[in-house]
Design a protein around this motif. Sequence first.
Motif, PDB file in Angstrom:
ATOM      1  N   ILE A 172       0.862  -1.182   0.000  1.00  0.00           N
ATOM      2  CA  ILE A 172       0.000   0.000   0.000  1.00  0.00           C
ATOM      3  C   ILE A 172       0.900   1.235   0.000  1.00  0.00           C
ATOM      4  O   ILE A 172       1.764   1.364   0.855  1.00  0.00           O
ATOM      5  CB  ILE A 172      -0.906   0.016   1.245  1.00  0.00           C
ATOM      6  CG1 ILE A 172      -1.795  -1.227   1.271  1.00  0.00           C
ATOM      7  CG2 ILE A 172      -1.734   1.298   1.297  1.00  0.00           C
ATOM      8  CD1 ILE A 172      -2.502  -1.462   2.584  1.00  0.00           C
ATOM      9  N   ARG A 180       0.546   5.437  -0.144  1.00  0.00           N
ATOM     10  CA  ARG A 180      -0.351   6.599  -0.098  1.00  0.00           C
ATOM     11  C   ARG A 180       0.459   7.839   0.222  1.00  0.00           C
ATOM     12  O   ARG A 180       1.476   7.762   0.900  1.00  0.00           O
ATOM     13  CB  ARG A 180      -1.424   6.420   0.969  1.00  0.00           C
ATOM     14  CG  ARG A 180      -2.323   5.237   0.702  1.00  0.00           C
ATOM     15  CD  ARG A 180      -3.720   5.423   1.248  1.00  0.00           C
ATOM     16  NE  ARG A 180      -4.547   4.349   0.756  1.00  0.00           N
ATOM     17  CZ  ARG A 180      -4.883   3.260   1.449  1.00  0.00           C
ATOM     18  NH1 ARG A 180      -4.492   3.135   2.699  1.00  0.00           N
ATOM     19  NH2 ARG A 180      -5.617   2.325   0.908  1.00  0.00           N
ATOM     20  N   LEU A 221      -4.360   4.922   6.711  1.00  0.00           N
ATOM     21  CA  LEU A 221      -4.494   3.468   6.742  1.00  0.00           C
ATOM     22  C   LEU A 221      -5.697   3.158   7.617  1.00  0.00           C
ATOM     23  O   LEU A 221      -5.780   3.637   8.751  1.00  0.00           O
ATOM     24  CB  LEU A 221      -3.218   2.850   7.323  1.00  0.00           C
ATOM     25  CG  LEU A 221      -2.942   1.380   7.071  1.00  0.00           C
ATOM     26  CD1 LEU A 221      -2.817   1.091   5.574  1.00  0.00           C
ATOM     27  CD2 LEU A 221      -1.670   0.971   7.788  1.00  0.00           C
ATOM     28  N   ASP A 250      -8.030  -1.709   4.890  1.00  0.00           N
ATOM     29  CA  ASP A 250      -6.738  -2.072   4.321  1.00  0.00           C
ATOM     30  C   ASP A 250      -6.221  -3.414   4.840  1.00  0.00           C
ATOM     31  O   ASP A 250      -5.232  -3.939   4.324  1.00  0.00           O
ATOM     32  CB  ASP A 250      -5.715  -0.966   4.584  1.00  0.00           C
ATOM     33  CG  ASP A 250      -6.093   0.320   3.863  1.00  0.00           C
ATOM     34  OD1 ASP A 250      -6.366   0.260   2.642  1.00  0.00           O
ATOM     35  OD2 ASP A 250      -6.122   1.381   4.516  1.00  0.00           O
TER      36      ASP A 250
END
Length: 133
Positions: A2, A4, A27, A31
């Motif tokens: 992940i 971001r 998060l 997730d």
Amino acid sequence: MIIRNLKDTIKTEDHKQTEAWDSVRLLLAKDGMGFGFHITTMYANTETEIEYKHHLECAFCISGEAEIIDVKSKTKHLITPGSLYALNEHDRHIVRCKKDFVIACVFAPGLIGNETHDAAGSYPKAHEGTKSC
């Protein structure tokens, strides 16, 4: 994996703002990590009483200054950049901000994303099936 970026999350559904604080939730429970991660700014000259009955929280101060008061013991702790505090016993506490207080927060279990504190200063219990650490 992940990936971001904070700036890409601002002003999305994962960004929650109130009169006292602003939380960019990078998060979340969805997730599947078992914890959440937020960058939160609590505003200068505000005081927020909180008790996370269903979550554990750890916060690391990036900038600013706040006094954390343990409601039960009345103990006060000055939190400045580089300091960490962990609410390992669902501690009822007051965050009294002297300056804008920017913290990196970890919540277990992770939040759904749209939560705000209820009247008791807590977030709702995690939804069934939400993974925890």
